[in-house]
Scaffold this motif. Structure first.
Motif, PDB file in Angstrom:
ATOM      1  N   TYR A  48       0.747  -1.157   0.041  1.00 27.63           N
ATOM      2  CA  TYR A  48       0.135  -0.091  -0.116  1.00 27.63           C
ATOM      3  C   TYR A  48       0.870   1.379   0.117  1.00 27.63           C
ATOM      4  O   TYR A  48       0.246   2.296  -0.084  1.00 27.63           O
ATOM      5  CB  TYR A  48      -1.039  -0.130   1.261  1.00 27.63           C
ATOM      6  N   TRP A  49       2.090   1.177   0.041  1.00 26.13           N
ATOM      7  CA  TRP A  49       3.217   2.296  -0.039  1.00 26.13           C
ATOM      8  C   TRP A  49       4.338   1.954  -0.653  1.00 26.13           C
ATOM      9  O   TRP A  49       4.860   0.781  -0.079  1.00 26.13           O
ATOM     10  CB  TRP A  49       3.198   3.019   1.364  1.00 26.13           C
ATOM     11  N   TYR A  55       1.561   6.360  -1.295  1.00 29.22           N
ATOM     12  CA  TYR A  55       0.505   5.675  -1.048  1.00 29.22           C
ATOM     13  C   TYR A  55      -0.222   5.117  -2.192  1.00 29.22           C
ATOM     14  O   TYR A  55      -0.611   6.042  -3.026  1.00 29.22           O
ATOM     15  CB  TYR A  55      -0.400   6.141   0.257  1.00 29.22           C
ATOM     16  N   ARG A  57      -3.962   4.257  -2.910  1.00 27.45           N
ATOM     17  CA  ARG A  57      -5.230   4.467  -2.318  1.00 27.45           C
ATOM     18  C   ARG A  57      -6.103   3.203  -2.356  1.00 27.45           C
ATOM     19  O   ARG A  57      -6.647   2.731  -1.225  1.00 27.45           O
ATOM     20  CB  ARG A  57      -6.021   5.396  -2.862  1.00 27.45           C
ATOM     21  N   GLN A  59      -5.064   0.084  -2.576  1.00 31.70           N
ATOM     22  CA  GLN A  59      -4.657  -1.009  -1.947  1.00 31.70           C
ATOM     23  C   GLN A  59      -4.835  -0.623  -0.189  1.00 31.70           C
ATOM     24  O   GLN A  59      -5.144  -1.528   0.415  1.00 31.70           O
ATOM     25  CB  GLN A  59      -2.903  -1.167  -2.060  1.00 31.70           C
ATOM     26  N   TYR A  60      -4.819   0.585   0.176  1.00 30.19           N
ATOM     27  CA  TYR A  60      -5.169   0.894   1.436  1.00 30.19           C
ATOM     28  C   TYR A  60      -6.432   0.942   1.906  1.00 30.19           C
ATOM     29  O   TYR A  60      -6.983   0.334   2.749  1.00 30.19           O
ATOM     30  CB  TYR A  60      -4.549   2.374   1.428  1.00 30.19           C
ATOM     31  N   CYS A  64      -8.463  -1.678   4.747  1.00 28.53           N
ATOM     32  CA  CYS A  64      -9.488  -0.930   5.553  1.00 28.53           C
ATOM     33  C   CYS A  64     -10.657  -1.878   5.483  1.00 28.53           C
ATOM     34  O   CYS A  64     -11.339  -2.305   6.437  1.00 28.53           O
ATOM     35  CB  CYS A  64      -9.857   0.433   5.122  1.00 28.53           C
ATOM     36  N   HIS A  80      -2.585   5.022   9.605  1.00 33.26           N
ATOM     37  CA  HIS A  80      -1.418   4.550   9.028  1.00 33.26           C
ATOM     38  C   HIS A  80      -0.249   4.215   9.670  1.00 33.26           C
ATOM     39  O   HIS A  80       0.477   3.261   9.271  1.00 33.26           O
ATOM     40  CB  HIS A  80      -1.073   5.778   7.980  1.00 33.26           C
ATOM     41  N   LEU A  83      -0.858   0.475  10.676  1.00 28.57           N
ATOM     42  CA  LEU A  83      -0.323  -0.407   9.484  1.00 28.57           C
ATOM     43  C   LEU A  83       1.015  -0.498   9.541  1.00 28.57           C
ATOM     44  O   LEU A  83       1.644  -1.469   9.241  1.00 28.57           O
ATOM     45  CB  LEU A  83      -1.103   0.138   8.245  1.00 28.57           C
TER      46      LEU A  83
END
Length: 182
Positions: A48-49, A55, A57, A59-60, A64, A80, A83
């Motif tokens: 996700y990064w 980042y 978005r 994948q983040y 979530c 964050h 994570l």
């Protein structure tokens, strides 16, 4: 790496935790997580990064979703820093040759789910997307809690006889048993 040989029990022998975590997450932040319920198994591998792109978005948002309140079927933006700690724990274990998904027992919790959760603190970090209850196959909860407390940016709860370790971002504290901060 120097963090791998550091003995946290000896004063002055370990690097600052922020430095250790930064080394583990320098190039990318990836998680392999699994969540099982009575009727469903969800597994997710995401990066996700990255240092090059920042980042991701999509994948983040997938993370979530996996860390959602499954009882209330509610998704919440996960912190964050939390994570990053989970990524750090998984990266540390990966460098030791322990490659397995983190098992998620609880991530975000709505107020109603939190009230129904045995031992949950009324002001639980789960309510804010700042906590997760985790485990990893082949890794003792003692080891998992130890790594989380070294890398953590908040609380680590260890519950003898339970199948998970609590990790959160908030006030720094460590506890054994009970529901303090969960």
């Amino acid at each position: 790496p120097s963090w791998a040989t550091a003995n946290p029990a000896q004063p002055g022998s370990q690097r600052p935790r922020a430095e250790i975590l930064a080394d583990l997450l320098r190039e990318q932040r990836s998680l392999w997580v699994v969540r099982e319920n009575a009727d469903r198994r969800d597994e997710l591998r995401v990066t996700y990064w990255t240092a090059q792109r920042g980042y991701d978005r999509e994948q983040y948002l997938q993370l979530c979703w996996l860390l959602r309140d499954v009882q209330a079927d509610r998704v919440f933006p996960m912190d964050h820093d939390l994570l990053a700690v989970l990524c750090g724990v998984q990266a540390w274990l990966g460098r030791e040759g322990r490659v397995a998904p983190l098992r998620i027992y609880s991530g975000y919790r709505s107020h109603s789910t939190n009230k129904q959760t045995e031992g949950a603190a009324l002001d639980s970090r789960h309510l804010l997307g700042k906590a997760a209850d985790i485990a990893m196959d082949g890794v003792t909860n003692v080891k998992l809690a130890g790594i989380a407390s070294i890398l953590g940016k908040g609380g680590t709860g260890f519950y003898p006889g339970r199948s998970f370790v609590h990790v959160d971002v908030g006030d720094e504290r460590i506890w054994i048993g009970g529901g303090k901060g969960s």
